[in-house]
Write a protein that holds these residues in place. Sequence first.
Motif, PDB file in Angstrom:
ATOM      1  N   ARG A  39       0.836  -1.198   0.000  1.00 25.10           N
ATOM      2  CA  ARG A  39       0.000   0.000   0.000  1.00 25.10           C
ATOM      3  C   ARG A  39       0.878   1.260   0.000  1.00 25.10           C
ATOM      4  NH1 ARG A  39      -5.355   0.792   1.644  1.00 25.10           N
ATOM      5  NH2 ARG A  39      -5.554  -1.362   0.903  1.00 25.10           N
ATOM      6  N   ALA A  40       1.966   1.233   0.758  1.00 22.27           N
ATOM      7  CA  ALA A  40       2.893   2.373   0.780  1.00 22.27           C
ATOM      8  C   ALA A  40       3.464   2.617  -0.611  1.00 22.27           C
ATOM      9  CB  ALA A  40       4.017   2.120   1.781  1.00 22.27           C
ATOM     10  N   PHE A  41       3.841   1.543  -1.287  1.00 17.49           N
ATOM     11  CA  PHE A  41       4.385   1.664  -2.647  1.00 17.49           C
ATOM     12  C   PHE A  41       3.345   2.251  -3.595  1.00 17.49           C
ATOM     13  CE2 PHE A  41       5.065  -0.358  -6.864  1.00 17.49           C
ATOM     14  CZ  PHE A  41       6.200   0.367  -7.213  1.00 17.49           C
ATOM     15  N   GLU A  42       2.106   1.767  -3.512  1.00 18.05           N
ATOM     16  CA  GLU A  42       1.034   2.267  -4.383  1.00 18.05           C
ATOM     17  C   GLU A  42       0.792   3.754  -4.149  1.00 18.05           C
ATOM     18  OE1 GLU A  42      -2.235  -0.236  -3.331  1.00 18.05           O
ATOM     19  OE2 GLU A  42      -1.512  -1.940  -4.530  1.00 18.05           O
ATOM     20  N   TRP A  43       0.761   4.168  -2.892  1.00 17.01           N
ATOM     21  CA  TRP A  43       0.481   5.559  -2.570  1.00 17.01           C
ATOM     22  C   TRP A  43       1.630   6.498  -2.932  1.00 17.01           C
ATOM     23  CZ3 TRP A  43      -1.950   4.884   2.978  1.00 17.01           C
ATOM     24  CH2 TRP A  43      -3.280   4.450   2.843  1.00 17.01           C
ATOM     25  N   SER A  44       2.829   5.948  -3.086  1.00 18.21           N
ATOM     26  CA  SER A  44       3.992   6.791  -3.376  1.00 18.21           C
ATOM     27  C   SER A  44       4.233   6.986  -4.872  1.00 18.21           C
ATOM     28  CB  SER A  44       5.249   6.168  -2.756  1.00 18.21           C
ATOM     29  OG  SER A  44       5.598   4.959  -3.429  1.00 18.21           O
ATOM     30  N   GLN A  45       3.492   6.265  -5.705  1.00 15.76           N
ATOM     31  CA  GLN A  45       3.765   6.226  -7.139  1.00 15.76           C
ATOM     32  C   GLN A  45       3.712   7.581  -7.831  1.00 15.76           C
ATOM     33  OE1 GLN A  45       4.641   3.176  -9.243  1.00 15.76           O
ATOM     34  NE2 GLN A  45       5.385   3.258  -7.151  1.00 15.76           N
ATOM     35  N   ASP A  46       2.818   8.458  -7.395  1.00 14.64           N
ATOM     36  CA  ASP A  46       2.633   9.727  -8.107  1.00 14.64           C
ATOM     37  C   ASP A  46       3.304  10.914  -7.430  1.00 14.64           C
ATOM     38  OD1 ASP A  46       1.108   8.527 -10.156  1.00 14.64           O
ATOM     39  OD2 ASP A  46      -0.646   8.520  -8.839  1.00 14.64           O
ATOM     40  N   GLY A  47       4.273  10.628  -6.566  1.00  8.82           N
ATOM     41  CA  GLY A  47       5.050  11.702  -5.973  1.00  8.82           C
ATOM     42  C   GLY A  47       4.589  12.107  -4.583  1.00  8.82           C
ATOM     43  N   PHE A  48       5.322  13.068  -4.037  1.00  8.94           N
ATOM     44  CA  PHE A  48       5.159  13.480  -2.649  1.00  8.94           C
ATOM     45  C   PHE A  48       3.767  14.037  -2.357  1.00  8.94           C
ATOM     46  CE2 PHE A  48       5.587  16.904   0.574  1.00  8.94           C
ATOM     47  CZ  PHE A  48       5.926  16.106   1.667  1.00  8.94           C
ATOM     48  N   LEU A  49       3.287  14.969  -3.177  1.00  6.78           N
ATOM     49  CA  LEU A  49       1.996  15.608  -2.915  1.00  6.78           C
ATOM     50  C   LEU A  49       0.860  14.601  -3.010  1.00  6.78           C
ATOM     51  CD1 LEU A  49       2.427  19.042  -4.729  1.00  6.78           C
ATOM     52  CD2 LEU A  49       2.566  18.552  -2.275  1.00  6.78           C
TER      53      LEU A  49
END
Length: 196
Positions: A39-49
């Motif tokens: 889940r962390a990887f999925e949420w990080s895919q599109d950058g910091f914001l």
Amino acid sequence: PVATILYVALAVRILAIFLNNSVFVLPDGLGDTQRFELRAFEWSQDGFLSALDNYPGVSSFFISWVIAIFYSLFGQSELMAQSLSLFFGTVSVFLGWKLALKLWDHRVANKAGWFIALFPSLVLYSSLILREAYIYFFLLIALNGVVAWTRDKNIKSFILAFLGFVGAALFHDAMIIGLIVFIIIIFLQNIKNLFV
């Protein structure tokens, strides 16, 4: 002596991470660990914001959100996620030692420190991508604040306890019960003082 305890705690936890990553999967090293990391990887895919926008609120996936922020800045790394648990787990050894020192003396504090440093489940959860290391870190901050408040009744101690309970509750909502009980005790003591 506390420095030695912390060095040993750190070394044992690093060894556990090495064993989990290179030799065999530790107990609880699958399941939730993989789910939180994915889940962390999925949420990080599109950058910091975008990672910030995925804030889950009080949820078991709050740990994934914290890790996602690091992933969005530095890239995916399970070792980095494990290192966050390692950090919180190792600092918890010091916080547990400090709490025992406030309640008793150096001899008892050192025994408590060694116990926390070497207790198998505490070592395990400080080595995996799970919520427990974060929860007991914040819970120990809260308990240090509670003990300090019982002695000096100052606002700094109250804030420390408050932030500790809230921090723990972000990872496991049941931890908010500690804050509720703490506030009730303060309220009852103030009521009692009015009539004494």
